[in-house]
Design an enzyme around this catalytic site. Sequence first.
Site, PDB file in Angstrom:
ATOM      1  N   SER A  30       0.850  -1.194   0.000  1.00  0.00           N
ATOM      2  CA  SER A  30       0.000   0.000   0.000  1.00  0.00           C
ATOM      3  C   SER A  30       0.882   1.238   0.000  1.00  0.00           C
ATOM      4  O   SER A  30       2.061   1.194   0.348  1.00  0.00           O
ATOM      5  CB  SER A  30      -0.912   0.006   1.232  1.00  0.00           C
ATOM      6  OG  SER A  30      -0.160   0.253   2.407  1.00  0.00           O
ATOM      7  N   LYS A  72       0.759  -0.676  15.482  1.00  0.00           N
ATOM      8  CA  LYS A  72      -0.558  -1.049  16.011  1.00  0.00           C
ATOM      9  C   LYS A  72      -1.128  -2.298  15.324  1.00  0.00           C
ATOM     10  O   LYS A  72      -2.043  -2.932  15.843  1.00  0.00           O
ATOM     11  CB  LYS A  72      -1.539   0.117  15.897  1.00  0.00           C
ATOM     12  CG  LYS A  72      -1.927   0.519  14.488  1.00  0.00           C
ATOM     13  CD  LYS A  72      -2.845   1.741  14.517  1.00  0.00           C
ATOM     14  CE  LYS A  72      -3.234   2.206  13.120  1.00  0.00           C
ATOM     15  NZ  LYS A  72      -4.091   1.265  12.412  1.00  0.00           N
ATOM     16  N   ASP A  73      -0.572  -2.665  14.156  1.00  0.00           N
ATOM     17  CA  ASP A  73      -1.041  -3.861  13.443  1.00  0.00           C
ATOM     18  C   ASP A  73      -0.332  -5.124  13.900  1.00  0.00           C
ATOM     19  O   ASP A  73      -0.716  -6.236  13.504  1.00  0.00           O
ATOM     20  CB  ASP A  73      -0.807  -3.710  11.932  1.00  0.00           C
ATOM     21  CG  ASP A  73      -1.656  -2.614  11.310  1.00  0.00           C
ATOM     22  OD1 ASP A  73      -2.718  -2.297  11.887  1.00  0.00           O
ATOM     23  OD2 ASP A  73      -1.257  -2.082  10.257  1.00  0.00           O
ATOM     24  N   SER A 111     -12.743  -0.385  12.747  1.00  0.00           N
ATOM     25  CA  SER A 111     -12.131  -0.646  14.042  1.00  0.00           C
ATOM     26  C   SER A 111     -13.180  -0.812  15.137  1.00  0.00           C
ATOM     27  O   SER A 111     -14.027   0.063  15.339  1.00  0.00           O
ATOM     28  CB  SER A 111     -11.190   0.518  14.402  1.00  0.00           C
ATOM     29  OG  SER A 111     -10.911   0.548  15.777  1.00  0.00           O
ATOM     30  N   ARG A 135     -12.511  -0.695  18.257  1.00  0.00           N
ATOM     31  CA  ARG A 135     -12.161   0.313  19.266  1.00  0.00           C
ATOM     32  C   ARG A 135     -12.804   1.659  18.940  1.00  0.00           C
ATOM     33  O   ARG A 135     -13.420   2.301  19.804  1.00  0.00           O
ATOM     34  CB  ARG A 135     -10.630   0.458  19.341  1.00  0.00           C
ATOM     35  CG  ARG A 135     -10.150   1.611  20.223  1.00  0.00           C
ATOM     36  CD  ARG A 135      -8.650   1.823  20.062  1.00  0.00           C
ATOM     37  NE  ARG A 135      -8.267   2.123  18.690  1.00  0.00           N
ATOM     38  CZ  ARG A 135      -8.344   3.328  18.134  1.00  0.00           C
ATOM     39  NH1 ARG A 135      -8.807   4.351  18.829  1.00  0.00           N
ATOM     40  NH2 ARG A 135      -7.976   3.524  16.879  1.00  0.00           N
ATOM     41  N   ARG A 136     -12.666   2.097  17.686  1.00  0.00           N
ATOM     42  CA  ARG A 136     -13.245   3.378  17.292  1.00  0.00           C
ATOM     43  C   ARG A 136     -14.762   3.326  17.337  1.00  0.00           C
ATOM     44  O   ARG A 136     -15.422   4.268  17.781  1.00  0.00           O
ATOM     45  CB  ARG A 136     -12.764   3.754  15.885  1.00  0.00           C
ATOM     46  CG  ARG A 136     -11.290   4.128  15.832  1.00  0.00           C
ATOM     47  CD  ARG A 136     -10.778   4.216  14.416  1.00  0.00           C
ATOM     48  NE  ARG A 136      -9.382   4.668  14.368  1.00  0.00           N
ATOM     49  CZ  ARG A 136      -8.549   4.408  13.374  1.00  0.00           C
ATOM     50  NH1 ARG A 136      -8.969   3.705  12.327  1.00  0.00           N
ATOM     51  NH2 ARG A 136      -7.309   4.847  13.405  1.00  0.00           N
ATOM     52  N   LYS A 137     -15.336   2.218  16.884  1.00  0.00           N
ATOM     53  CA  LYS A 137     -16.788   2.067  16.881  1.00  0.00           C
ATOM     54  C   LYS A 137     -17.349   2.163  18.297  1.00  0.00           C
ATOM     55  O   LYS A 137     -18.312   2.904  18.555  1.00  0.00           O
ATOM     56  CB  LYS A 137     -17.168   0.717  16.261  1.00  0.00           C
ATOM     57  CG  LYS A 137     -18.666   0.434  16.250  1.00  0.00           C
ATOM     58  CD  LYS A 137     -18.965  -0.921  15.630  1.00  0.00           C
ATOM     59  CE  LYS A 137     -20.468  -1.201  15.621  1.00  0.00           C
ATOM     60  NZ  LYS A 137     -20.777  -2.522  15.016  1.00  0.00           N
ATOM     61  N   ARG A 174     -13.341  -0.691   5.066  1.00  0.00           N
ATOM     62  CA  ARG A 174     -12.091  -1.418   4.893  1.00  0.00           C
ATOM     63  C   ARG A 174     -11.315  -0.877   3.707  1.00  0.00           C
ATOM     64  O   ARG A 174     -11.831  -0.139   2.881  1.00  0.00           O
ATOM     65  CB  ARG A 174     -12.385  -2.915   4.642  1.00  0.00           C
ATOM     66  CG  ARG A 174     -12.939  -3.654   5.851  1.00  0.00           C
ATOM     67  CD  ARG A 174     -11.904  -3.880   6.918  1.00  0.00           C
ATOM     68  NE  ARG A 174     -10.660  -4.353   6.333  1.00  0.00           N
ATOM     69  CZ  ARG A 174     -10.452  -5.608   5.883  1.00  0.00           C
ATOM     70  NH1 ARG A 174     -11.421  -6.487   5.962  1.00  0.00           N
ATOM     71  NH2 ARG A 174      -9.290  -5.957   5.366  1.00  0.00           N
ATOM     72  N   GLY A 175     -10.045  -1.277   3.603  1.00  0.00           N
ATOM     73  CA  GLY A 175      -9.198  -0.867   2.491  1.00  0.00           C
ATOM     74  C   GLY A 175      -8.060   0.012   2.969  1.00  0.00           C
ATOM     75  O   GLY A 175      -7.977   0.392   4.137  1.00  0.00           O
ATOM     76  N   ASN A 176      -7.144   0.323   2.057  1.00  0.00           N
ATOM     77  CA  ASN A 176      -6.040   1.200   2.426  1.00  0.00           C
ATOM     78  C   ASN A 176      -6.556   2.631   2.590  1.00  0.00           C
ATOM     79  O   ASN A 176      -7.729   2.922   2.347  1.00  0.00           O
ATOM     80  CB  ASN A 176      -4.889   1.112   1.411  1.00  0.00           C
ATOM     81  CG  ASN A 176      -5.300   1.545   0.008  1.00  0.00           C
ATOM     82  OD1 ASN A 176      -5.996   2.536  -0.174  1.00  0.00           O
ATOM     83  ND2 ASN A 176      -4.860   0.806  -0.995  1.00  0.00           N
ATOM     84  N   VAL A 177      -5.677   3.523   3.009  1.00  0.00           N
ATOM     85  CA  VAL A 177      -6.085   4.897   3.317  1.00  0.00           C
ATOM     86  C   VAL A 177      -6.792   5.563   2.137  1.00  0.00           C
ATOM     87  O   VAL A 177      -7.879   6.144   2.285  1.00  0.00           O
ATOM     88  CB  VAL A 177      -4.854   5.737   3.730  1.00  0.00           C
ATOM     89  CG1 VAL A 177      -5.207   7.212   3.784  1.00  0.00           C
ATOM     90  CG2 VAL A 177      -4.327   5.279   5.086  1.00  0.00           C
ATOM     91  N   ARG A 199     -10.262   4.073   1.499  1.00  0.00           N
ATOM     92  CA  ARG A 199     -11.247   4.485   2.505  1.00  0.00           C
ATOM     93  C   ARG A 199     -11.685   5.933   2.316  1.00  0.00           C
ATOM     94  O   ARG A 199     -12.865   6.260   2.466  1.00  0.00           O
ATOM     95  CB  ARG A 199     -10.672   4.264   3.913  1.00  0.00           C
ATOM     96  CG  ARG A 199     -10.697   2.793   4.338  1.00  0.00           C
ATOM     97  CD  ARG A 199     -10.158   2.614   5.744  1.00  0.00           C
ATOM     98  NE  ARG A 199      -8.702   2.683   5.783  1.00  0.00           N
ATOM     99  CZ  ARG A 199      -8.003   3.178   6.791  1.00  0.00           C
ATOM    100  NH1 ARG A 199      -8.627   3.700   7.839  1.00  0.00           N
ATOM    101  NH2 ARG A 199      -6.690   3.176   6.750  1.00  0.00           N
ATOM    102  N   CYS A 220      -7.794 -12.226  22.179  1.00  0.00           N
ATOM    103  CA  CYS A 220      -9.116 -11.873  21.653  1.00  0.00           C
ATOM    104  C   CYS A 220      -9.136 -10.424  21.190  1.00  0.00           C
ATOM    105  O   CYS A 220      -8.685  -9.535  21.907  1.00  0.00           O
ATOM    106  CB  CYS A 220     -10.166 -12.079  22.739  1.00  0.00           C
ATOM    107  SG  CYS A 220     -11.796 -11.432  22.345  1.00  0.00           S
TER     108      CYS A 220
END
Length: 305
Positions: free
Chosen positions: A12, A80-81, A123, A125-127, A143-146, A149, A234
């Site tokens: 990407s 973070k990934d 995400s 977390r964001r949701k 979804r997808g690269n920057v 999106r 998890c």
Amino acid sequence: MSKVIRIGTRDSELALWQANTVKAQLENLGYKTVLVPVKSTGDLILDQPLYELGITGIFTKTLDVAMVNGDVDIAVHSMKDVPTALPKGIMQGAVLKRAATKDILVHKGLDFLEAEGTIATGSLRRKAQWLNKYPNHKVVDLRGNVNTRLQKLEDNSWNGAIFAKAGLTRINVLPEHFIELDWMLPAPAQGAMVIAVMEQDVFCKEAVSKLNDHFSEICTTIEREFLKTLEGGCTAPIGALAVIEDKDIWFRGCLFSLDGKQKLEIEKRVSLKENRNLGRNCAIEILDQGGKDLMADIKASLDKS
């Protein structure tokens, strides 16, 4: 320095920017390098939310295999990934100086914030954090690269989408209309780049260690310890941020239910010298305050989906 260091990276635009940054820094030190781009499973499967794929390290697994097979020498990742437990034989070689940690909302106008609206993010977390603050809103998967999106946001009727500020800034696609989400805790190690290297590769270990930023390493280690202690393998809505201020470390961490209704959070400020096990100890406090039951509920819900 006759060896050519083969740098593994996703293909990407953002991943290539990160890999080229490492390439330039190594070459400035006199090392010879070459990029080896690969496409990860996370880049190939775009029609399912990440948590439904059930693969640990979905953006890193392909590069892990390439390293173990000897096809690349090092791999560059958005930290973070990267799973908190690295595959056998692979180690963290360096954490580069961290960029912006905040999430941002790219929007088409902010009137919707006090009414009904639709936000896009892939995400959990964001949701969860968004629904906790704006329970009347709808959150759809993205979804997808920057670049993909950003285009999807443009093409749909959504009011906005959430991104990591660091990613958009790095490839110079930060839109005009955005706000920083100061209230949203980022993913552990958000904004940091990490270099993975084989434990037995003395040459590459020495080379990449020269790029390590000590303070970024300390903060991301604390955040990832918090994540590792909480998650137990998890996927869950977990946020964490450690910041060095003078001679102190200020840590904030949170765990949410998937729908955002339940929120467990912790905040600690300790001396920089006392950072050992800070993330782990904070996670244990969260678990003892109801986090164990909440994590069990999250795991059960994701297993059903």
